[in-house]
Design a protein around this motif. Structure first.
Motif: not given
Length: 749
Positions: A356, A419, A422, A440-441
């Motif tokens: 993250v 997800r 996220q 967030a990636s």
């Protein structure tokens, strides 16, 4: 007679000392008065003379007694000698006289007066020489005393620094500071006192007592690799092991650290000076304080807790990787564990890792400060913990990067959890009425999926995150990427490129091409140095193929330094040949550190190139996002180097910010030049030109390819440009020929 005495005064002023003065005066008097013998005598001793030996002489008293008598005196080798004498008024401890003797002819009154004048002048000269000698001796003694005082002050300062450092450590232990802080403070203070290249504290790993780990260090970048520190510590801490040894270019020392009655680590010093005196004693004092900290019950407990991040209270990288090793070791290589998943049957899933990276955190940290940044990190950590199951582990790897270890999940379940995390992280963090938002990636890797193994779990998840981070974030992008085989191939290619880059720096595979900068009529004014990589297998590579990888791997700073030196050397060579060329060099954000000023100074000095011949270019985005860049660029301008903003118009500079920036040149981005046939874009270029004029800045239009673009720029008042309209970037020899063809061979020497 006066002219004769002036001549004598000139001669005496050129003599180095009193003896030379007396000898010169005696010789001069003998020549002026036609005497066979002349001597300067004091207390029966001949100090200097002509025709007589220096030293004690029994005839001195008899000769002086005969001075002024009308009858002659018979002397050895000088019968019937008439004697004349005059006092030398030098205010010495005993009277001094200048004595002359000549055969057959008595001294006339005028000659005796000249002799008296000679004695007076000699006395004055000797007084001046004595005063100068006294002054020199006084100065020598004063300098020696000052040196002794400076050495004493240096010793006192060193002792004061040592006592102050040890007192700070004692206070840190007494105040029950976390052991990490105590050991970090110890490493920093020890290096300051010992003046070493690095100080490293090495201790047993509580999770793995048979291993050592670096727990604190204070060094210059690259001074002492962790592996070297561990090797020195192992050698020194073995039974009857050495306390010192040789490291390439220096000497290392180790002092043992003890806890609960046994050796548990050491303090390692790398000393580039090779000095040994006092080093073991001082290093031992710091090691004793490390032992005191470790024996304290509170700090001993704190050491066990040092596996947790102090800000977020999540496991840190060390503990996380240990748990990952335990988890993958228990999977038999498959990563499956029968703990159950949120959906699906128990045992059907595998071990997964979520990597993250927070999006937009740096902007919040720069804009609002580190305290607010810490608040956002703590909130993100709390949300990760809340959203996970009890069997899963979240950790802070460092900075704004986190990792989540999921047990017994399928790839689809891992993506669904990513997800959900996220969404949780996207919720705003409220601070004093302000909603702070980060995204967030997240990269996802699952053992057994697309070739992921326990050993490749972390790099696979990192590669997936890196791909998401670098992709355009359109409205349909969700910021979650699942590792697949193509990413493995891309990572392999990137790792190969990183290895090739490291080799290229060492083997000097980088070359520079030079694109002319001209006025809008095509007359050459200077050039921009553009980087190329002459790859031994892939041929000539352009920056878009390797600069991104160089920035990520950290090689860009070394490459930038090579470019700077090579460009300065080449331009200096052209200038010696008669081509008055200035050069612009691009700087990356990684180069904009305080050390850059020294690199630029060294490059200019090595090439013997004036600072005014160099322009450093930075992008508008770097100026805005790198808070330290402005101070570094201001130092470069103070040195005389010009600063240019590259790709102007594509970043985020406001007019107010631009006025404060230390820049000399604006370079209009190619995208605006290419759209000059559009009224709106032409108006933007015109506005930039007016802005530059108002701020007294130069302007260069980039990427000019057609005569139409050059004509419109001329009409708008743009003074200079560069682009294919005049020349592509050229190798050094081709650039020289291009320049010479336009300025005429008469301009060359």
């Amino acid at each position: 007679m006066n002219l004769q005495l002036v001549e004598l005064l000139t001669l005496l002023s050129k003599q180095p000392d009193a003896t030379a003065m007396a000898t010169r005066a005696a010789r001069w008097a003998a020549e002026a008065l036609d005497a066979e013998t002349a001597a300067v005598v004091r207390a029966g001793v001949v100090l200097a003379g002509v025709g007589v030996r220096t030293g004690a002489n029994p005839l001195v008293g008899e000769v002086l007694a005969a001075a002024g008598r009308p009858e002659p005196l018979d002397l050895p080798e000088l019968p019937r000698a008439f004697v004349a004498a005059a006092p030398v008024t030098d205010r010495g401890p005993q009277p001094t006289q200048l004595v002359l003797a000549r055969a057959e002819e008595p001294f006339e009154v005028e000659e005796r007066l000249l002799l008296v004048g000679t004695g007076r002048l000699l006395g004055q000269a000797l007084q001046s020489a004595r005063a100068l000698s006294d002054e020199r001796e006084h100065r020598r003694r004063s300098e020696a005393l000052a040196t002794e005082r400076e050495q004493l002050l240096g010793t006192l300062r060193e002792r004061e620094q040592l006592l102050s450092s040890l007192l700070d450590l004692q206070q840190a232990v007494a105040r029950r500071r976390p052991v990490e802080e105590v050991l970090d403070l110890l490493a920093a203070r020890a290096r300051g006192v010992l003046e070493g290249d690095a100080v490293v504290v090495v201790l047993e790993d509580p999770l793995h007592p048979e291993a050592l780990r670096v727990v604190a260090r204070d060094d210059r970048p690259g001074a002492l690799p962790c592996a070297a520190a561990l090797a020195h510590a192992r050698a020194a801490l073995a039974p009857a092991g050495p306390g010192r040894g040789i490291h390439p270019g220096c000497v290392w020392h180790v002092a043992p650290v003890r806890a609960q009655g046994r050796v548990v680590g050491g303090v390692v010093l790398l000393d580039p000076t090779g000095r040994t005196e006092g080093r073991e004693h001082l290093l031992g004092a710091f090691a004793e304080h490390a032992s005191t900290a470790l024996n304290d019950e509170y700090t001993s407990t704190s050491l066990r807790a040092s596996y947790y991040d102090q800000l977020t209270r999540l496991p840190n990288r060390t503990l996380f990787l240990d748990r990952l090793a335990q988890g993958t070791g228990g999977t038999g290589g498959t990563g499956t564990q029968g703990t159950g998943a949120q959906s699906g049957d128990p045992g059907e899933g595998g071990l997964a890792l979520l990597y993250v990276d927070l999006d937009g955190f740096k902007a919040i940290n720069d804009r609002h400060g580190h305290q607010v940044g810490d608040l956002v990190l703590a909130a993100a950590a709390a949300r990760l913990q809340t959203a996970l199951r009890t069997q899963d582990t979240a950790a802070r790897l460092g900075g704004d990067e986190f990792a989540v270890l999921l047990h017994d999940v399928t790839p689809e379940q891992a993506v669904a959890i990513a997800r959900r995390l996220q969404d949780q992280l996207a919720e705003p963090v409220l601070h004093e009425g302000t909603a702070l938002r980060v995204g967030a990636s997240i990269g996802v890797a699952v053992v057994g999926h697309e070739g992921t193994t326990p050993a490749s779990l972390v790099p696979d998840a990192d590669a997936a995150m890196y791909t998401v981070k670098g992709a355009a974030r359109g409205p349909e992008a969700d910021g979650v990427g699942l590792f697949h085989a193509e990413l493995h191939r891309a990572r392999t290619a990137r790792l190969r490129l990183e290895a090739d880059l490291a080799r290229a720096v060492e083997t000097d595979e980088f070359v520079l091409h030079y694109q002319p900068v001209v006025d809008l009529e095509g007359r050459p004014l200077g050039c921009e140095a553009l980087l190329r990589w002459q790859h031994p297998e892939d041929g000539l590579l352009y920056p878009d193929r390797f600069v991104g990888v160089a920035e990520r791997s950290g090689a860009i700073a070394r490459i930038g330094a090579l470019v700077l030196r090579q460009a300065c050397r080449q331009v200096a060579r052209w200038r010696r040949e008669g081509l008055t060329v200035d050069v612009a060099v691009n700087l990356s954000g990684a180069q904009l550190r305080p050390a850059l000023l020294g690199e630029v100074r060294a490059a200019l000095a090595e090439a013997d190139l004036p600072a005014t011949a160099l322009t450093c270019e930075v992008t508008e985005t770097v100026l805005v996002t790198e808070a330290h860049a402005i101070a570094v660029l201001a130092d470069l301008r103070a040195l005389g180097v010009r600063v240019a903003v590259d790709d102007f118009g594509t970043g985020y500079s406001s007019l107010a910010a631009l006025r404060r920036l230390p820049v000399d040149v604006l370079k209009i981005d190619r995208s605006f030049v290419a759209a000059l046939d559009q009224p709106g874009d032409a108006a933007i270029v015109e506005a930039v030109l007016r802005l530059a004029q108002a701020l007294d800045l130069d302007v260069v239009a980039e990427g000019v390819e057609t005569e139409f673009e050059a004509r419109v720029l001329r009409e708008l008042g743009c003074p200079t440009g560069q682009g294919y309209r005049w020349a592509r970037p050229l190798p050094a020899e081709d650039f020289r020929a291009w320049w010479a063809a336009r300025v005429g061979t008469g301009a060359l020497v």
